[in-house]
Motif scaffolding. Structure first.
Motif, PDB file in Angstrom:
ATOM      1  N   ASN A  11      40.391  23.926  43.506  1.00 16.34           N
ATOM      2  CA  ASN A  11      39.107  24.612  43.355  1.00 16.34           C
ATOM      3  C   ASN A  11      39.279  26.125  43.485  1.00 16.34           C
ATOM      4  N   VAL A  12      40.114  26.544  44.430  1.00 20.00           N
ATOM      5  CA  VAL A  12      40.374  27.975  44.598  1.00 20.00           C
ATOM      6  C   VAL A  12      40.997  28.549  43.331  1.00 20.00           C
ATOM      7  N   ARG A  13      42.022  27.880  42.807  1.00 20.51           N
ATOM      8  CA  ARG A  13      42.696  28.406  41.613  1.00 20.51           C
ATOM      9  C   ARG A  13      41.734  28.508  40.423  1.00 20.51           C
ATOM     10  N   ARG A  14      40.879  27.513  40.254  1.00 20.99           N
ATOM     11  CA  ARG A  14      39.930  27.547  39.142  1.00 20.99           C
ATOM     12  C   ARG A  14      38.961  28.724  39.288  1.00 20.99           C
ATOM     13  N   GLN A  15      38.416  28.904  40.469  1.00 22.61           N
ATOM     14  CA  GLN A  15      37.458  29.982  40.670  1.00 22.61           C
ATOM     15  C   GLN A  15      38.109  31.355  40.553  1.00 22.61           C
ATOM     16  N   VAL A  16      39.326  31.479  41.054  1.00 26.18           N
ATOM     17  CA  VAL A  16      40.030  32.764  40.977  1.00 26.18           C
ATOM     18  C   VAL A  16      40.261  33.163  39.526  1.00 26.18           C
ATOM     19  N   ALA A  17      40.660  32.210  38.702  1.00 25.36           N
ATOM     20  CA  ALA A  17      40.876  32.510  37.283  1.00 25.36           C
ATOM     21  C   ALA A  17      39.595  33.049  36.652  1.00 25.36           C
ATOM     22  N   SER A  18      38.474  32.443  36.954  1.00 24.88           N
ATOM     23  CA  SER A  18      37.198  32.890  36.391  1.00 24.88           C
ATOM     24  C   SER A  18      36.821  34.273  36.884  1.00 24.88           C
ATOM     25  N   VAL A  19      36.980  34.513  38.186  1.00 20.11           N
ATOM     26  CA  VAL A  19      36.632  35.816  38.755  1.00 20.11           C
ATOM     27  C   VAL A  19      37.503  36.916  38.152  1.00 20.11           C
ATOM     28  N   LEU A  20      38.803  36.686  38.046  1.00 28.19           N
ATOM     29  CA  LEU A  20      39.700  37.732  37.559  1.00 28.19           C
ATOM     30  C   LEU A  20      39.544  37.950  36.056  1.00 28.19           C
ATOM     31  N   CYS A  21      39.122  36.923  35.339  1.00 29.09           N
ATOM     32  CA  CYS A  21      38.813  37.113  33.920  1.00 29.09           C
ATOM     33  C   CYS A  21      37.622  38.062  33.775  1.00 29.09           C
ATOM     34  N   GLN A  22      36.663  37.944  34.673  1.00 26.98           N
ATOM     35  CA  GLN A  22      35.463  38.787  34.608  1.00 26.98           C
ATOM     36  C   GLN A  22      35.741  40.217  35.064  1.00 26.98           C
ATOM     37  N   THR A  23      36.559  40.374  36.114  1.00 28.96           N
ATOM     38  CA  THR A  23      36.751  41.694  36.727  1.00 28.96           C
ATOM     39  C   THR A  23      37.974  42.423  36.195  1.00 28.96           C
ATOM     40  N   HIS A  24      38.840  41.702  35.480  1.00 30.63           N
ATOM     41  CA  HIS A  24      40.091  42.275  34.962  1.00 30.63           C
ATOM     42  C   HIS A  24      40.991  42.778  36.086  1.00 30.63           C
ATOM     43  N   ASP A  25      40.884  42.154  37.233  1.00 24.25           N
ATOM     44  CA  ASP A  25      41.744  42.501  38.361  1.00 24.25           C
ATOM     45  C   ASP A  25      43.076  41.761  38.228  1.00 24.25           C
ATOM     46  N   SER A  26      44.046  42.170  39.027  1.00 20.93           N
ATOM     47  CA  SER A  26      45.397  41.603  38.922  1.00 20.93           C
ATOM     48  C   SER A  26      45.726  40.723  40.133  1.00 20.93           C
ATOM     49  N   HIS A  27      47.000  40.394  40.267  1.00 19.49           N
ATOM     50  CA  HIS A  27      47.568  39.649  41.400  1.00 19.49           C
ATOM     51  C   HIS A  27      47.215  38.162  41.412  1.00 19.49           C
ATOM     52  N   ILE A  28      46.967  37.598  40.241  1.00 21.84           N
ATOM     53  CA  ILE A  28      46.706  36.160  40.194  1.00 21.84           C
ATOM     54  C   ILE A  28      47.986  35.375  40.496  1.00 21.84           C
ATOM     55  N   GLY A  29      49.144  35.900  40.080  1.00 22.76           N
ATOM     56  CA  GLY A  29      50.404  35.192  40.317  1.00 22.76           C
ATOM     57  C   GLY A  29      50.679  34.990  41.789  1.00 22.76           C
ATOM     58  N   GLY A  30      50.563  36.060  42.572  1.00 25.12           N
ATOM     59  CA  GLY A  30      50.778  35.954  44.014  1.00 25.12           C
ATOM     60  C   GLY A  30      49.670  35.216  44.728  1.00 25.12           C
ATOM     61  N   GLY A  31      48.473  35.251  44.158  1.00 23.66           N
ATOM     62  CA  GLY A  31      47.383  34.456  44.733  1.00 23.66           C
ATOM     63  C   GLY A  31      47.636  32.973  44.570  1.00 23.66           C
ATOM     64  N   TYR A  32      48.124  32.594  43.388  1.00 22.04           N
ATOM     65  CA  TYR A  32      48.399  31.181  43.129  1.00 22.04           C
ATOM     66  C   TYR A  32      49.595  30.675  43.940  1.00 22.04           C
ATOM     67  N   SER A  33      50.588  31.529  44.187  1.00 17.55           N
ATOM     68  CA  SER A  33      51.718  31.064  45.001  1.00 17.55           C
ATOM     69  C   SER A  33      51.302  30.834  46.451  1.00 17.55           C
ATOM     70  N   SER A  34      50.261  31.554  46.889  1.00 18.42           N
ATOM     71  CA  SER A  34      49.776  31.416  48.269  1.00 18.42           C
ATOM     72  C   SER A  34      48.673  30.377  48.425  1.00 18.42           C
ATOM     73  N   ALA A  35      48.116  29.887  47.334  1.00 22.20           N
ATOM     74  CA  ALA A  35      46.899  29.071  47.401  1.00 22.20           C
ATOM     75  C   ALA A  35      47.088  27.798  48.218  1.00 22.20           C
ATOM     76  N   ASP A  36      48.236  27.154  48.105  1.00 21.89           N
ATOM     77  CA  ASP A  36      48.442  25.908  48.844  1.00 21.89           C
ATOM     78  C   ASP A  36      48.630  26.173  50.336  1.00 21.89           C
ATOM     79  N   ILE A  37      49.272  27.290  50.660  1.00 21.29           N
ATOM     80  CA  ILE A  37      49.410  27.674  52.070  1.00 21.29           C
ATOM     81  C   ILE A  37      48.026  27.917  52.668  1.00 21.29           C
ATOM     82  N   LEU A  38      47.216  28.684  51.962  1.00 21.42           N
ATOM     83  CA  LEU A  38      45.852  28.961  52.445  1.00 21.42           C
ATOM     84  C   LEU A  38      45.035  27.680  52.555  1.00 21.42           C
ATOM     85  N   ALA A  39      45.218  26.772  51.609  1.00 20.05           N
ATOM     86  CA  ALA A  39      44.460  25.513  51.628  1.00 20.05           C
ATOM     87  C   ALA A  39      44.762  24.705  52.885  1.00 20.05           C
ATOM     88  N   VAL A  40      46.034  24.616  53.246  1.00 15.25           N
ATOM     89  CA  VAL A  40      46.391  23.867  54.455  1.00 15.25           C
ATOM     90  C   VAL A  40      45.872  24.573  55.698  1.00 15.25           C
TER      91      VAL A  40
END
Length: 267
Positions: A11-40
């Motif tokens: 759910n986090v990864r899906r929402q992040v993709a949508s938010v960053l598509c809208q804002t044109h912000d960066s760092h999705i790669g490092g966000g996705y590598s951390s997403a499972d750590i944050l989830a736990v």
């Protein structure tokens, strides 16, 4: 009903993709590598709620790699610590939801970020404060492996060992890619586990996308331990979306509409 880490992360990864598509912000790669750590952390370990964010006995997570702000805001929303609609405030004029996390203005953000290497030292101070005030709760510091180029990280590890801070956990998102290349190309960090061990830390190497392994590693240190813990979480930058995985450019890029559709399909 308790949310499973896998569903939380998806759910986090899906929402992040949508938010960053809208804002044109960066760092999705490092966000996705951390997403499972944050989830736990947010589903199994921290046990935080909106009414406990000022409790001195709470567990504390310091996001030292604060450039993954969008991923963190979505995580806080999914954990019920900020309103879900607030993720849409990311990078909006006048908003507190900036491109690097800011303390005091966003609930659940425990430190202001920007310059890398600060989180470990702040974590040492917070863990030591808990110790001398006889407070419960542990302190977790999530940092990137590129961040470990900073000497302040190693000063913090040395200090944490000196003061026997067994309530302090360093977590390294070991995706092996930083701003301008692989860690071997930029600084050749080598075996980070060996380095943390040489500074006096208890070291655990885990698959940073294995929820069971992460949950096990993030449990309190054994009673006989008097050292800080360093968890080297081996991850994949852009994890979960085929065209982002292990691709350096997704440190900087944001998905366009077509890429967003493909990412959401894969997720």
């Amino acid at each position: 009903m308790t949310v499973l880490p896998a569903e939380f992360a998806r759910n986090v990864r899906r929402q992040v993709a949508s938010v960053l598509c809208q804002t044109h912000d960066s760092h999705i790669g490092g966000g996705y590598s951390s997403a499972d750590i944050l989830a736990v952390l947010y589903t199994r370990i921290l046990h935080l709620s909106a009414d406990r964010l000022k409790d001195p006995n709470r567990n504390i997570l310091l996001l030292s790699k604060g450039h993954i702000a969008a991923t963190f805001y979505v995580t806080l929303a999914c954990a019920g610590l900020i309103p879900k609609e607030h993720v849409q405030l990311h990078l909006q004029d006048g908003s507190n939801y900036a491109g690097h996390t800011r303390r005091d203005v966003v609930p659940g953000v425990e430190m202001s970020a920007g310059s890398l290497g600060h989180g470990p030292g702040i974590g040492v101070g917070m863990a030591y404060a808990k110790r001398i005030q006889n407070l419960d709760g542990r302190v977790f510091v999530l940092m990137g492996d590129g961040e470990c180029n900073e000497g302040s990280v190693w000063e913090a590890a040395m200090s944490a060992s000196r003061f026997s801070l067994s309530n302090l956990f360093f977590i390294v998102d070991r995706n092996r890619l930083q701003s301008y290349g692989s860690d071997e190309q930029v600084m050749r960090m080598g075996d980070l586990g060996q380095k943390f061990s040489s500074f006096g830390c208890r070291v655990l190497d885990v698959d940073g996308h294995d929820y069971t392994a992460l949950e096990r590693a993030l449990q309190p240190a054994p009673a006989e331990e008097s050292r800080p813990t360093a968890i080297i979480a081996h991850t994949i930058k852009g994890k979960g979306v085929s065209f982002m995985e292990n691709r350096l450019e997704w440190h900087f890029k944001s998905p366009n509409e077509e890429q967003l559709r493909q990412a959401l399909e894969e997720l």
